[in-house]
Enzyme design. Structure first.
Site, PDB file in Angstrom:
ATOM      1  N   CYS A  71       0.832  -1.214   0.000  1.00 17.88           N
ATOM      2  CA  CYS A  71       0.000   0.000   0.000  1.00 17.88           C
ATOM      3  C   CYS A  71       0.870   1.268   0.000  1.00 17.88           C
ATOM      4  O   CYS A  71       1.842   1.351   0.755  1.00 17.88           O
ATOM      5  CB  CYS A  71      -0.915  -0.012   1.222  1.00 17.88           C
ATOM      6  SG  CYS A  71      -2.053   1.385   1.250  1.00 17.88           S
ATOM      7  N   CYS A  75       0.448   4.647   6.990  1.00 15.30           N
ATOM      8  CA  CYS A  75      -0.184   4.459   8.306  1.00 15.30           C
ATOM      9  C   CYS A  75       0.761   3.677   9.232  1.00 15.30           C
ATOM     10  O   CYS A  75       1.129   2.534   8.915  1.00 15.30           O
ATOM     11  CB  CYS A  75      -1.509   3.730   8.148  1.00 15.30           C
ATOM     12  SG  CYS A  75      -2.540   4.419   6.816  1.00 15.30           S
ATOM     13  N   CYS A  78       0.158   0.001  10.327  1.00 14.18           N
ATOM     14  CA  CYS A  78      -0.333  -0.997   9.379  1.00 14.18           C
ATOM     15  C   CYS A  78       0.774  -1.864   8.767  1.00 14.18           C
ATOM     16  O   CYS A  78       1.727  -1.354   8.160  1.00 14.18           O
ATOM     17  CB  CYS A  78      -1.114  -0.316   8.267  1.00 14.18           C
ATOM     18  SG  CYS A  78      -1.896  -1.528   7.168  1.00 14.18           S
ATOM     19  N   CYS A 115     -16.840  -8.785   5.044  1.00 13.12           N
ATOM     20  CA  CYS A 115     -16.164  -7.505   4.836  1.00 13.12           C
ATOM     21  C   CYS A 115     -14.871  -7.712   4.051  1.00 13.12           C
ATOM     22  O   CYS A 115     -13.986  -8.447   4.491  1.00 13.12           O
ATOM     23  CB  CYS A 115     -15.875  -6.877   6.192  1.00 13.12           C
ATOM     24  SG  CYS A 115     -14.995  -5.325   6.066  1.00 13.12           S
ATOM     25  N   CYS A 146     -19.747  -5.673   3.034  1.00 11.69           N
ATOM     26  CA  CYS A 146     -18.992  -4.502   3.492  1.00 11.69           C
ATOM     27  C   CYS A 146     -17.676  -4.471   2.725  1.00 11.69           C
ATOM     28  O   CYS A 146     -17.122  -5.521   2.416  1.00 11.69           O
ATOM     29  CB  CYS A 146     -18.723  -4.616   4.995  1.00 11.69           C
ATOM     30  SG  CYS A 146     -17.699  -3.273   5.634  1.00 11.69           S
ATOM     31  N   CYS A 206     -19.403   2.279   8.442  1.00 13.10           N
ATOM     32  CA  CYS A 206     -18.675   1.602   9.510  1.00 13.10           C
ATOM     33  C   CYS A 206     -17.426   2.436   9.743  1.00 13.10           C
ATOM     34  O   CYS A 206     -16.576   2.545   8.854  1.00 13.10           O
ATOM     35  CB  CYS A 206     -18.307   0.187   9.068  1.00 13.10           C
ATOM     36  SG  CYS A 206     -17.197  -0.653  10.211  1.00 13.10           S
ATOM     37  N   ARG A 278     -18.170  -2.487  17.609  1.00 16.49           N
ATOM     38  CA  ARG A 278     -17.459  -3.743  17.337  1.00 16.49           C
ATOM     39  C   ARG A 278     -16.133  -3.812  18.078  1.00 16.49           C
ATOM     40  O   ARG A 278     -15.279  -2.924  17.933  1.00 16.49           O
ATOM     41  CB  ARG A 278     -17.222  -3.933  15.831  1.00 16.49           C
ATOM     42  CG  ARG A 278     -16.565  -5.284  15.536  1.00 16.49           C
ATOM     43  CD  ARG A 278     -16.526  -5.668  14.062  1.00 16.49           C
ATOM     44  NE  ARG A 278     -17.845  -5.596  13.495  1.00 16.49           N
ATOM     45  CZ  ARG A 278     -18.201  -4.713  12.556  1.00 16.49           C
ATOM     46  NH1 ARG A 278     -17.318  -3.868  12.084  1.00 16.49           N
ATOM     47  NH2 ARG A 278     -19.423  -4.693  12.104  1.00 16.49           N
TER      48      ARG A 278
HETATM   49  N1  SAM Z   1      -6.686   0.583   3.032  1.00 14.62           N
HETATM   50  C1  SAM Z   1      -7.965   0.898   3.504  1.00 14.62           C
HETATM   51  C2  SAM Z   1      -7.981   2.051   4.479  1.00 14.62           C
HETATM   52  O1  SAM Z   1      -7.010   2.219   5.208  1.00 14.62           O
HETATM   53  O2  SAM Z   1      -8.958   2.773   4.529  1.00 14.62           O
HETATM   54  C3  SAM Z   1      -8.704  -0.266   4.107  1.00 14.62           C
HETATM   55  C4  SAM Z   1      -8.004  -1.292   4.990  1.00 14.62           C
HETATM   56  S1  SAM Z   1      -7.311  -0.742   6.506  1.00 14.62           S
HETATM   57  C5  SAM Z   1      -6.335  -2.138   6.962  1.00 14.62           C
HETATM   58  C6  SAM Z   1      -8.670  -0.670   7.641  1.00 14.62           C
HETATM   59  C7  SAM Z   1      -8.406  -0.284   9.068  1.00 14.62           C
HETATM   60  O3  SAM Z   1      -7.787  -1.350   9.761  1.00 14.62           O
HETATM   61  C8  SAM Z   1      -7.511   0.891   9.356  1.00 14.62           C
HETATM   62  O4  SAM Z   1      -8.145   2.114   9.192  1.00 14.62           O
HETATM   63  C9  SAM Z   1      -7.165   0.663  10.817  1.00 14.62           C
HETATM   64  O5  SAM Z   1      -8.107   1.309  11.664  1.00 14.62           O
HETATM   65  C10 SAM Z   1      -7.265  -0.845  10.985  1.00 14.62           C
HETATM   66  N2  SAM Z   1      -5.943  -1.436  11.237  1.00 14.62           N
HETATM   67  C11 SAM Z   1      -4.965  -1.627  10.319  1.00 14.62           C
HETATM   68  N3  SAM Z   1      -3.866  -2.161  10.898  1.00 14.62           N
HETATM   69  C12 SAM Z   1      -4.167  -2.324  12.204  1.00 14.62           C
HETATM   70  C13 SAM Z   1      -3.429  -2.818  13.318  1.00 14.62           C
HETATM   71  N4  SAM Z   1      -2.172  -3.233  13.213  1.00 14.62           N
HETATM   72  N5  SAM Z   1      -4.049  -2.841  14.524  1.00 14.62           N
HETATM   73  C14 SAM Z   1      -5.320  -2.406  14.659  1.00 14.62           C
HETATM   74  N6  SAM Z   1      -6.053  -1.920  13.633  1.00 14.62           N
HETATM   75  C15 SAM Z   1      -5.483  -1.877  12.424  1.00 14.62           C
HETATM   76  C1  DTB Z   2     -11.453  -2.271  11.295  1.00 16.36           C
HETATM   77  O1  DTB Z   2     -11.722  -1.261  11.975  1.00 16.36           O
HETATM   78  N1  DTB Z   2     -10.644  -3.255  11.669  1.00 16.36           N
HETATM   79  C2  DTB Z   2     -10.492  -4.240  10.651  1.00 16.36           C
HETATM   80  C3  DTB Z   2     -11.486  -3.745   9.578  1.00 16.36           C
HETATM   81  N2  DTB Z   2     -11.926  -2.495  10.085  1.00 16.36           N
HETATM   82  C4  DTB Z   2     -11.081  -3.658   8.171  1.00 16.36           C
HETATM   83  C5  DTB Z   2      -9.083  -4.414  10.186  1.00 16.36           C
HETATM   84  C6  DTB Z   2      -8.131  -4.776  11.295  1.00 16.36           C
HETATM   85  C7  DTB Z   2      -6.808  -5.041  10.689  1.00 16.36           C
HETATM   86  C8  DTB Z   2      -5.816  -5.523  11.696  1.00 16.36           C
HETATM   87  C9  DTB Z   2      -4.474  -5.749  11.101  1.00 16.36           C
HETATM   88  C10 DTB Z   2      -4.416  -6.790  10.020  1.00 16.36           C
HETATM   89  O2  DTB Z   2      -4.947  -7.918  10.212  1.00 16.36           O
HETATM   90  O3  DTB Z   2      -3.793  -6.538   8.984  1.00 16.36           O
HETATM   91 FE1  SF4 Z   3      -2.843   1.180   3.368  1.00 18.84          FE
HETATM   92 FE2  SF4 Z   3      -2.874  -0.012   5.705  1.00 18.84          FE
HETATM   93 FE3  SF4 Z   3      -3.148   2.617   5.588  1.00 18.84          FE
HETATM   94 FE4  SF4 Z   3      -5.145   1.001   4.691  1.00 18.84          FE
HETATM   95  S1  SF4 Z   3      -4.421   1.194   6.798  1.00 18.84           S
HETATM   96  S2  SF4 Z   3      -4.309   2.841   3.695  1.00 18.84           S
HETATM   97  S3  SF4 Z   3      -3.924  -0.698   3.894  1.00 18.84           S
HETATM   98  S4  SF4 Z   3      -1.319   1.460   4.983  1.00 18.84           S
END
Ligand code: SAM
Ligand code: DTB
Ligand code: SF4
Length: 337
Positions: A71, A75, A78, A115, A146, A206, A278
């Protein structure tokens, strides 16, 4: 249940239920909720919860990563950001049959919502046909759909709606003040703009955030404030506990006290009383007792299955045993009305 049990079970709504949906919460009011003695906070949250929800029921959603890693966003939490060396292999958009198979399994194991998440800044217009096909296929199985794909344009949101998308997940993640310490490649306002595009397309929202990224209590206040003062409360509010992934900048962040996590759930419940709250990422590291407290504080939905997007989740066996021990049932119709 006899009449006495029934009357203990639910607090009778006072007046018109819609009257208690407030969009004018102040930060001071929200801070005062966070600062309540724990028993008082939990009592209030559970009382609010019972006005609209069956306190014994939890709704299950299943996540699938339909496009993993690589990506362009940064973030800090992430594992899928190309900026962080987490050893994750980037993939292309998965094919339809793999998604249908996963959705069938999810439905068979009791999930009511499927989702689909993609590690994108935003979808390309050329991806829209494939995305709509995924939505149509999952919807045809009788599940709620979703997606979480990053930022959306109005035409993209409109197309997903027509294809049968029910919910769009797009998190605010943290307070507006703490946000720039976590993400530099898109702004808090970008996120608000996407949320309004999603809302205008007639999709259910959501939207939630993450606890445990080194933020202060006031940042948690700011996050809940931003969510609870949106023009409409998100129908679904995921509260994630940071999953610390090796190679991300947030690896090694000081752990949040479990009871402070429960407080965030309780305050989300009180300020957004009609929303599904959630208990999202982070359950793998939680004890049964902590999860039970989260349900008492008003969480009424979880992600089920062995995986979130890329990280582990407790899975059916542990969750099944927990709900049996708690005498709770997993049921799509968690709402009373
Ligand atoms: N890329 C898209 C975005 O960021 O909008 C969708 C997927 S992203 C993984 C969705 C959400 O997962 C993020 O906004 C964040 O709140 C959550 N998330 C991602 N990595 C995480 C982590 N290591 N621990 C907890 N929540 C996480
Ligand atoms: C949300 O708030 N949590 C979910 C879903 N929306 C998409 C994602 C959590 C991702 C946790 C890290 C991972 O498994 O990559
Ligand atoms: Fe990309 Fe992860 Fe950020 Fe979603 S949360 S925009 S997958 S870096």
């Amino acid at each position: 249940m006899n009449a006495v049990d029934a009357s203990l079970h639910r607090t009778a709504p006072a007046g018109n239920l819609a009257d208690d949906l407030r969009h004018d919460w102040t930060r001071a009011e929200i801070r005062a909720l966070f600062d309540l003695p724990f028993p008082e906070l939990i009592f209030r949250a559970q009382s609010v919860h019972r006005l609209r929800f069956d306190p014994d029921k939890v709704q299950l959603s299943t996540l699938m990563s339909i496009k993993t890693g690589g990506c362009p966003e940064d973030c800090a939490y992430c594992p899928q950001s190309a900026e962080h060396d987490t050893g994750l292999k980037a993939t292309k958009l998965v094919d339809v049959e793999a998604v249908m198979e996963a959705a069938r399994e999810a439905k068979a194991s009791g999930s009511t919502r499927f989702c689909m998440g993609a590690a994108w800044r935003s979808p390309k217009d050329r991806d829209m046909d494939d995305l709509c096909e995924l939505v149509e296929g999952v919807k045809a199985m009788g599940m709620e759909t979703c997606m979480t794909l990053g930022m959306l344009t109005a035409p993209q949101a409109g197309r997903l709606k027509v294809a049968g998308l029910d919910y769009y997940n797009h998190n605010l993640d943290t307070s507006p003040e703490y946000y720039p310490k976590i993400i530099s490649t898109r702004t808090f306002q970008d996120r608000l703009d996407t949320l309004s595009v999603v809302r205008d397309a007639g999709l259910s929202v959501c939207c939630g955030g993450i606890v445990g990224m080194g933020e202060s209590i006031d940042d948690r206040v700011g996050m809940v404030h931003a969510l609870a003062t949106l023009p409409s409360h998100p129908e679904s509010v995921p509260i994630n506990l940071l999953v610390q992934v090796a190679g991300t900048p947030l690896e090694g962040t000081g752990r949040v006290h479990p009871l402070d996590f429960v407080r965030t759930i309780a305050v989300a419940r009180i300020t957004m009383p009609a929303s599904m709250v959630r208990l999202s990422a982070g359950r793998e590291d939680m004890t049964d007792e902590l999860q039970a407290l989260c349900f008492i504080a008003g969480a009424n939905s979880i992600f089920s299955g062995e995986r979130l997007l890329t990280t582990p989740n407790p899975g059916e066996d542990r969750d099944g045993a927990l709900f049996e021990r708690l005498g709770m049932t997993t049921d799509g119709a968690a709402g009373l009305r």
